[in-house]
Design a protein around this motif. Sequence first.
Motif, PDB file in Angstrom:
ATOM      1  N   LEU A 178      -9.822  -4.618 -10.344  1.00  0.00           N
ATOM      2  CA  LEU A 178      -9.582  -4.602  -8.910  1.00  0.00           C
ATOM      3  C   LEU A 178      -8.093  -4.695  -8.597  1.00  0.00           C
ATOM      4  N   SER A 179      -7.356  -5.445  -9.401  1.00  0.00           N
ATOM      5  CA  SER A 179      -5.908  -5.524  -9.202  1.00  0.00           C
ATOM      6  C   SER A 179      -5.247  -4.181  -9.492  1.00  0.00           C
ATOM      7  N   PHE A 181      -6.699  -1.346  -9.280  1.00  0.00           N
ATOM      8  CA  PHE A 181      -7.105  -0.402  -8.248  1.00  0.00           C
ATOM      9  C   PHE A 181      -6.135  -0.412  -7.066  1.00  0.00           C
ATOM     10  N   ASP A 182      -5.661  -1.599  -6.688  1.00  0.00           N
ATOM     11  CA  ASP A 182      -4.705  -1.688  -5.584  1.00  0.00           C
ATOM     12  C   ASP A 182      -3.431  -0.925  -5.916  1.00  0.00           C
ATOM     13  N   VAL A 183      -3.029  -0.975  -7.180  1.00  0.00           N
ATOM     14  CA  VAL A 183      -1.850  -0.230  -7.625  1.00  0.00           C
ATOM     15  C   VAL A 183      -2.112   1.273  -7.560  1.00  0.00           C
ATOM     16  N   ALA A 185      -4.280   2.832  -5.648  1.00  0.00           N
ATOM     17  CA  ALA A 185      -4.357   3.246  -4.249  1.00  0.00           C
ATOM     18  C   ALA A 185      -2.959   3.394  -3.650  1.00  0.00           C
ATOM     19  N   GLN A 186      -2.056   2.506  -4.029  1.00  0.00           N
ATOM     20  CA  GLN A 186      -0.692   2.592  -3.512  1.00  0.00           C
ATOM     21  C   GLN A 186       0.010   3.843  -4.039  1.00  0.00           C
ATOM     22  N   ALA A 204      -6.787   6.895  -1.569  1.00  0.00           N
ATOM     23  CA  ALA A 204      -6.148   6.046  -0.572  1.00  0.00           C
ATOM     24  C   ALA A 204      -6.843   6.142   0.779  1.00  0.00           C
ATOM     25  N   ALA A 207     -10.032   3.665   0.518  1.00  0.00           N
ATOM     26  CA  ALA A 207      -9.792   2.648  -0.500  1.00  0.00           C
ATOM     27  C   ALA A 207     -10.802   1.507  -0.417  1.00  0.00           C
ATOM     28  N   ALA A 208     -11.187   1.110   0.804  1.00  0.00           N
ATOM     29  CA  ALA A 208     -12.130  -0.006   0.936  1.00  0.00           C
ATOM     30  C   ALA A 208     -13.476   0.334   0.304  1.00  0.00           C
ATOM     31  N   ARG A 211     -13.106   0.334  -3.519  1.00  0.00           N
ATOM     32  CA  ARG A 211     -12.999  -1.028  -4.055  1.00  0.00           C
ATOM     33  C   ARG A 211     -14.379  -1.670  -4.152  1.00  0.00           C
TER      34      ARG A 211
END
Length: 314
Positions: A178-179, A181-183, A185-186, A204, A207-208, A211
């Motif tokens: 999950l961490s 994934f945030d990268v 998406a950015q 992006a 993204a929600a 996730r």
Amino acid sequence: MGIIVATPFQSPAWLTAWARQLPYTATPIVLAATSPTGRILAALALARYKDDARTRFVPLSAPRAECVRLIGPHADDPSVARAFAFHLLLVAETTGADVAMTDVPAASALGRSLNLFCQDSSWDCTTAAYATIPLPVRYTTLSRSAQREHARRRRTWVHLAAHRTVTYTRTRHLHDLLSAFDVLAQLHQHRGHGQDQQPAHTLAADAAQWRSVLQHLGAATACIATLTLDGTAIAAQLCLTRGPRCYALTPATDPAHRHLAPGHALLRHLVADLAEEDVHTLALGPTTGQQPGQYGRVRSSTLSALSTTHAAAA
């Protein structure tokens, strides 16, 4: 009949996770072919979207699924596949609904049946190249030009690693997934400001939903490979695994480091990493800027069949 191995896009976890993301105007449905004794021969998961204007049927999880197959013991039986194709044709003709069967492997029984129906009806059929890399990659068997290109890129990154910190990682646990994934998406957001051609849907943009889906799939099915330079992510790749096969989705690179070809560097790390774990193939899906031909890819194609009932109604 050979045994058809379902991809991660037909797994209960994937389909359930995306079914939970459907809007209130959509309904998940399952088409099933059964024998006279009631035994299920094959099935296909779809989503029905209905609004004031039209009704449309698409594969459940489309357009995120890059490989849509029938599942079941007779999924690749030509007569069973024809029954599914014929039913979809009837749905479009008798109800006026739009039907879009996207990203079906063209060589599968369903893909062949849809192609035949497109030739005999007003449906539109298009194909797209689909790239798969056999693992491990045998670089010495590649063309001389490909070998020279790999050598040149390796020299670039060896020199870079001698002066800066280059790190490759692949997630193994849900928290890390999950961490990462945030990268990812950015990076996808950064791609939107670059010159790369963007697909119709990007990670992006929803993204929600992604996730939530990854949290449901867990680290046993999903992982993200990341390449960092001096602690900053410059390339990332989401992967789904099922048995000895891995499917790569939504690659993203930092446009500011395009001159270093970070997508190639990440892919070289990834294919070596997967081969060590006895993964036999890496499916890259639709052809991307990563130039998978330099990795000894196997060429195939996917088919999208679209009904044209809306055009007739107009």
